[in-house]
Motif scaffolding. Structure first.
Motif, PDB file in Angstrom:
ATOM      1  N   ASP A 108       0.823  -1.220   0.044  1.00 59.53           N
ATOM      2  CA  ASP A 108       0.075   0.105   0.235  1.00 59.53           C
ATOM      3  C   ASP A 108       0.905   1.095   0.063  1.00 59.53           C
ATOM      4  OD1 ASP A 108      -1.657   2.168   0.565  1.00 59.53           O
ATOM      5  OD2 ASP A 108      -2.867   1.185   2.162  1.00 59.53           O
ATOM      6  N   CYS A 109       1.127   1.986  -1.077  1.00 63.09           N
ATOM      7  CA  CYS A 109       1.895   3.205  -1.297  1.00 63.09           C
ATOM      8  C   CYS A 109       1.297   4.224  -1.092  1.00 63.09           C
ATOM      9  CB  CYS A 109       2.623   2.922  -2.507  1.00 63.09           C
ATOM     10  SG  CYS A 109       3.409   1.653  -2.853  1.00 63.09           S
ATOM     11  N   THR A 110      -0.059   4.282  -0.733  1.00 64.92           N
ATOM     12  CA  THR A 110      -0.915   5.430  -0.406  1.00 64.92           C
ATOM     13  C   THR A 110       0.066   6.705   0.152  1.00 64.92           C
ATOM     14  OG1 THR A 110      -2.642   3.905  -0.374  1.00 64.92           O
ATOM     15  CG2 THR A 110      -3.071   6.553  -0.061  1.00 64.92           C
ATOM     16  N   GLU A 125       1.702   5.475 -11.876  1.00 67.80           N
ATOM     17  CA  GLU A 125       1.455   4.879 -13.053  1.00 67.80           C
ATOM     18  C   GLU A 125       1.084   3.504 -12.977  1.00 67.80           C
ATOM     19  OE1 GLU A 125       4.782   5.993 -15.212  1.00 67.80           O
ATOM     20  OE2 GLU A 125       4.322   4.576 -16.689  1.00 67.80           O
ATOM     21  N   TYR A 126       1.658   2.732 -11.723  1.00 69.06           N
ATOM     22  CA  TYR A 126       1.519   1.483 -11.631  1.00 69.06           C
ATOM     23  C   TYR A 126       0.390   1.125 -10.501  1.00 69.06           C
ATOM     24  CZ  TYR A 126       5.444   1.222 -14.269  1.00 69.06           C
ATOM     25  OH  TYR A 126       6.343   1.331 -15.632  1.00 69.06           O
ATOM     26  N   ALA A 127      -0.196   1.949 -10.088  1.00 69.17           N
ATOM     27  CA  ALA A 127      -1.260   1.668  -9.028  1.00 69.17           C
ATOM     28  C   ALA A 127      -2.208   0.709  -9.467  1.00 69.17           C
ATOM     29  CB  ALA A 127      -2.113   3.049  -8.612  1.00 69.17           C
ATOM     30  N   GLY A 139      16.401   0.574 -10.360  1.00 70.94           N
ATOM     31  CA  GLY A 139      17.630   0.375  -9.435  1.00 70.94           C
ATOM     32  C   GLY A 139      17.684   1.049  -8.227  1.00 70.94           C
ATOM     33  N   HIS A 140      16.699   0.825  -7.444  1.00 67.06           N
ATOM     34  CA  HIS A 140      16.345   1.206  -6.166  1.00 67.06           C
ATOM     35  C   HIS A 140      17.774   0.893  -5.210  1.00 67.06           C
ATOM     36  CE1 HIS A 140      12.135   2.067  -7.033  1.00 67.06           C
ATOM     37  NE2 HIS A 140      12.354   3.003  -6.169  1.00 67.06           N
ATOM     38  N   SER A 141      17.916   1.590  -4.243  1.00 71.93           N
ATOM     39  CA  SER A 141      19.068   1.463  -3.286  1.00 71.93           C
ATOM     40  C   SER A 141      18.510  -0.092  -2.218  1.00 71.93           C
ATOM     41  CB  SER A 141      19.507   2.586  -2.371  1.00 71.93           C
ATOM     42  OG  SER A 141      18.432   3.044  -1.663  1.00 71.93           O
ATOM     43  N   GLU A 146      14.624  -2.169   1.719  1.00 67.60           N
ATOM     44  CA  GLU A 146      14.369  -2.400   3.065  1.00 67.60           C
ATOM     45  C   GLU A 146      12.986  -1.798   3.353  1.00 67.60           C
ATOM     46  OE1 GLU A 146      18.030  -2.016   5.230  1.00 67.60           O
ATOM     47  OE2 GLU A 146      18.713  -3.531   3.998  1.00 67.60           O
ATOM     48  N   SER A 147      12.916  -0.389   2.716  1.00 64.91           N
ATOM     49  CA  SER A 147      11.675   0.202   3.219  1.00 64.91           C
ATOM     50  C   SER A 147      10.529  -0.323   2.475  1.00 64.91           C
ATOM     51  CB  SER A 147      11.901   2.019   2.927  1.00 64.91           C
ATOM     52  OG  SER A 147      11.781   2.163   1.731  1.00 64.91           O
ATOM     53  N   LEU A 148      10.537  -1.180   1.555  1.00 70.39           N
ATOM     54  CA  LEU A 148       9.277  -1.701   1.184  1.00 70.39           C
ATOM     55  C   LEU A 148       8.554  -2.371   2.316  1.00 70.39           C
ATOM     56  CD1 LEU A 148      10.561  -3.744  -1.929  1.00 70.39           C
ATOM     57  CD2 LEU A 148       8.926  -2.019  -1.933  1.00 70.39           C
ATOM     58  N   GLU A 149       9.097  -2.931   3.239  1.00 74.82           N
ATOM     59  CA  GLU A 149       8.689  -3.629   4.422  1.00 74.82           C
ATOM     60  C   GLU A 149       7.524  -2.898   4.966  1.00 74.82           C
ATOM     61  OE1 GLU A 149       8.774  -6.472   5.519  1.00 74.82           O
ATOM     62  OE2 GLU A 149       7.768  -6.521   7.600  1.00 74.82           O
TER      63      GLU A 149
HETATM   64  C1  HEM Z   1       6.855   0.501  -2.103  1.00 75.23           C
HETATM   65  C2  HEM Z   1       7.237   1.076  -3.461  1.00 75.23           C
HETATM   66  C3  HEM Z   1       8.428   2.054  -3.629  1.00 75.23           C
HETATM   67  C4  HEM Z   1       9.494   2.419  -2.606  1.00 75.23           C
HETATM   68  C5  HEM Z   1       9.572   2.028  -1.072  1.00 75.23           C
HETATM   69  C6  HEM Z   1      10.389   3.212  -3.178  1.00 75.23           C
HETATM   70  C7  HEM Z   1      11.242   3.880  -2.526  1.00 75.23           C
HETATM   71  C8  HEM Z   1      12.239   4.711  -3.191  1.00 75.23           C
HETATM   72  C9  HEM Z   1      13.359   5.364  -2.280  1.00 75.23           C
HETATM   73  C10 HEM Z   1      13.736   5.392  -0.798  1.00 75.23           C
HETATM   74  C11 HEM Z   1      13.967   6.119  -3.137  1.00 75.23           C
HETATM   75  C12 HEM Z   1      15.228   7.068  -3.330  1.00 75.23           C
HETATM   76  C13 HEM Z   1      16.408   6.515  -4.005  1.00 75.23           C
HETATM   77  C14 HEM Z   1      16.732   5.106  -3.403  1.00 75.23           C
HETATM   78  O1  HEM Z   1      17.085   4.847  -2.234  1.00 75.23           O
HETATM   79  O2  HEM Z   1      16.973   4.182  -4.227  1.00 75.23           O
HETATM   80  C15 HEM Z   1      13.435   5.976  -4.790  1.00 75.23           C
HETATM   81  C16 HEM Z   1      13.480   6.618  -5.948  1.00 75.23           C
HETATM   82  C17 HEM Z   1      13.001   6.411  -6.974  1.00 75.23           C
HETATM   83  N1  HEM Z   1      11.981   5.520  -7.221  1.00 75.23           N
HETATM   84 FE1  HEM Z   1      11.056   4.320  -5.755  1.00 75.23          FE
HETATM   85  N2  HEM Z   1       9.876   3.121  -4.440  1.00 75.23           N
HETATM   86  C18 HEM Z   1       8.999   2.480  -4.592  1.00 75.23           C
HETATM   87  C19 HEM Z   1       8.455   2.367  -5.649  1.00 75.23           C
HETATM   88  C20 HEM Z   1       8.687   2.826  -6.910  1.00 75.23           C
HETATM   89  C21 HEM Z   1       8.182   2.279  -8.476  1.00 75.23           C
HETATM   90  C22 HEM Z   1       6.880   1.552  -8.528  1.00 75.23           C
HETATM   91  C23 HEM Z   1       8.426   3.359  -8.985  1.00 75.23           C
HETATM   92  C24 HEM Z   1       8.419   3.094 -10.578  1.00 75.23           C
HETATM   93  C25 HEM Z   1       9.024   3.434 -11.643  1.00 75.23           C
HETATM   94  C26 HEM Z   1       9.643   3.978  -8.584  1.00 75.23           C
HETATM   95  C27 HEM Z   1      10.721   5.014  -9.248  1.00 75.23           C
HETATM   96  C28 HEM Z   1      11.615   5.718  -8.377  1.00 75.23           C
HETATM   97  C29 HEM Z   1      12.443   6.705  -9.183  1.00 75.23           C
HETATM   98  C30 HEM Z   1      12.613   7.118 -10.578  1.00 75.23           C
HETATM   99  C31 HEM Z   1      13.196   7.005  -8.230  1.00 75.23           C
HETATM  100  C32 HEM Z   1      14.359   8.168  -8.308  1.00 75.23           C
HETATM  101  C33 HEM Z   1      15.722   7.586  -8.695  1.00 75.23           C
HETATM  102  C34 HEM Z   1      16.639   8.447  -8.535  1.00 75.23           C
HETATM  103  O3  HEM Z   1      16.462   9.755  -8.250  1.00 75.23           O
HETATM  104  O4  HEM Z   1      17.936   8.294  -8.955  1.00 75.23           O
HETATM  105  N3  HEM Z   1       9.751   3.734  -7.152  1.00 75.23           N
HETATM  106  N4  HEM Z   1      12.327   4.995  -4.436  1.00 75.23           N
END
Ligand code: HEM
Length: 174
Positions: A108-110, A125-127, A139-141, A146-149
């Motif tokens: 739940d990403c609300t 976009e993926y809701a 390429g999430h870190s 971990e924060s997905l949890e």
């Molecule tokens: C529950 C789901 C998600 C969580 C917890 C999450 C978390 C995060 C976090 C913490 C960051 C900061 C950068 C990092 O630590 O990697 C980030 C950046 C980002 N996320 Fe997510 N994210 C989620 C889902 C998504 C989805 C579905 C997309 C779809 C494309 C997305 C696209 C991005 C983008 C484009 C960035 C920026 C990357 C950058 O600036 O280099 N995220 N996300």
């Protein structure tokens, strides 16, 4: 072949086609070498013994990745996740209720929409649907993984999963 097994086979084939369409390989997913085959996505009981011995080396390599949970360190292993099907997920496709599926888990990403570092629109976009490849592709870190949890609310029923089988993950991304 039992009906369930046929469904599992079909799901496996779908997973392979999806990987192929998206240009994913086991190597790109960090799972070693080799072409994906249906058996890679099946529970070990469903494999014939020859195949399972051929694959035992890869499986032992994957053993440490077999836990499909988003963060094996932080999650409460005993936590029983609610089973949520894709039909239900699909209803949550707005800013007021935004659910996504990542590796067969439902999030739940609300609340996250308000603070997501990548912006709210990329998630929106993926809701209501699968966001696995977008999540991996971005390429999430490890912190993000971990924060997905925090947002985990359930998992897909077995017959709707494409990344996991009951005894553990068969395909994982970064
Ligand atoms: C529950 C789901 C998600 C969580 C917890 C999450 C978390 C995060 C976090 C913490 C960051 C900061 C950068 C990092 O630590 O990697 C980030 C950046 C980002 N996320 Fe997510 N994210 C989620 C889902 C998504 C989805 C579905 C997309 C779809 C494309 C997305 C696209 C991005 C983008 C484009 C960035 C920026 C990357 C950058 O600036 O280099 N995220 N996300």
């Amino acid at each position: 072949m039992e009906k369930d097994q046929r469904i599992e086979r079909k799901n496996s084939e779908t997973a392979i086609k999806t990987m192929s369409l998206l240009g994913l390989t086991f190597r790109s997913l960090g799972l070693g070498d080799g072409e994906p085959r249906p058996d890679d996505f099946l529970d070990s009981e469903d494999r014939d013994s020859d195949e399972s011995s051929k694959r035992s080396r890869r499986n032992s390599k994957q053993a440490s990745r077999e836990d499909a949970r988003p963060s094996s360190k932080s999650i409460d292993e005993a936590k029983q996740l609610r089973v949520i099907n894709l039909d239900e997920v699909a209803w949550h496709d707005t800013v007021d209720s935004c659910w996504v599926v990542i590796r067969d888990f439902v999030y739940d990403c609300t609340e996250l929409l308000k603070s997501h570092p990548g912006g709210y629109d990329v998630i929106l976009e993926y809701a209501g649907r699968d966001a696995t490849l977008a999540f991996i592709g971005t390429g999430h870190s490890s912190t993000a993984r971990e924060s997905l949890e925090k947002y985990l609310i359930g998992e897909l029923p077995f017959e709707e999963r494409i990344f996991r089988v009951p005894n553990g993950i068969k395909v994982v991304g970064s």
